[in-house]
Design an enzyme around this catalytic site. Sequence first.
Site, PDB file in Angstrom:
ATOM      1  N   TYR A   1       0.822  -1.226   0.000  1.00 25.01           N
ATOM      2  CA  TYR A   1       0.000   0.000   0.000  1.00 25.01           C
ATOM      3  C   TYR A   1       0.852   1.271   0.000  1.00 25.01           C
ATOM      4  CZ  TYR A   1      -3.802  -3.148   1.589  1.00 25.01           C
ATOM      5  OH  TYR A   1      -4.720  -4.167   1.719  1.00 25.01           O
TER       6      TYR A   1
ATOM      7  N   TYR B   1     -12.401  -7.610   4.640  1.00 28.16           N
ATOM      8  CA  TYR B   1     -11.954  -6.467   3.818  1.00 28.16           C
ATOM      9  C   TYR B   1     -13.020  -6.127   2.787  1.00 28.16           C
ATOM     10  CZ  TYR B   1      -9.823  -9.270  -0.136  1.00 28.16           C
ATOM     11  OH  TYR B   1      -9.562 -10.084  -1.197  1.00 28.16           O
TER      12      TYR B   1
END
Length: 275
Positions: free
Chosen positions: A36, A170
């Site tokens: 990320y 998620y």
Amino acid sequence: MLPEVGFGTYQYRGGVDLLRNAIERGVWLIDSAELYHNEEVVGKAMENLRDRVFVATKTNHWRYDEVLKCAEASLKRLRCDLIDLYQLHWPNAAVPIAETMAAMEALVEGGKVRFIGVSNFTVSEMQEAQRALRKQKIVSNQMRYSLVDRTIERDLLPYCQRNHVTVIAYSPLGSNFRRILESDREDALGKVAKMTTRTKAQVALNWCLCKAGVVVIPKTDSMGHLVENCGSSGWRLSNEQIALLDNGIRHRSRGRWEVALRTCARRTLQSLRRR
Ligand code: NAP
């Protein structure tokens, strides 16, 4: 113990202050990943608050030495000396799971990692990974789960519930909340929101939390959404309200064969890439 509403940071652009605000509001499970490219932001947000945060990150490396090296690099970026939950982002058939898990276990034994988790693992991949660990237990599996993505309900969720493995859901808002709204032709969310005097997003998140052993990690860049998402915790939908949502919202739930075929295709591709 984990807060049932955490904070996901994939494509997070909200900066340090919003994350600090989240921690102060009790959203102290923060999920990041080396992929990320935002562990530095998480690290800055935890400054002077480290003892109040359960920081989770992920590696996309599988070789023994690489896992150790990547954990060190994540620790540096996170500006701390312990990762609370280190997750293997994806299974990789090209590297024996025993090698990866030995590295994960060494990180726990070396005091760099508190708990080992996985992500996107099927039941059999989880079992294999668990067998490869000598002493540690896999404590979590991070999987896609929302009102519109319900594949894990068939096998994985019951397996995790039976074995006390936390499911970190998620994309609990469907990655883009519009996706959930567009699948809700009968406005079931609107009806339940009215009954509960909550918002549609709070109802959608609470629907995930009604399943035992599930926590959610919605991502937001906005203060308004952060406050709203916090309000999805601490209460529960009734069975009737859950049934209304279950029946009213179109969702994807891959069958066993489709899951097996997709897993087989992924594993074959990974093995071929190695060659
Ligand atoms: P998500 O959390 O389901 O949805 C994020 C989207 O919902 C953003 O566009 C956000 O916009 C919006 N949103 C947030 N709160 C809202 C609210 N109250 N009302 C309406 N819209 C709202 O999707 P995600 O980011 O894909 O998943 C969450 C986290 O899961 C990620 O950040 C990451 O940590 C993790 N994840 C893991 C994997 C994996 O392979 N392990 C894969 C994907 C994601 P704003 O920013 O404008 O609020």
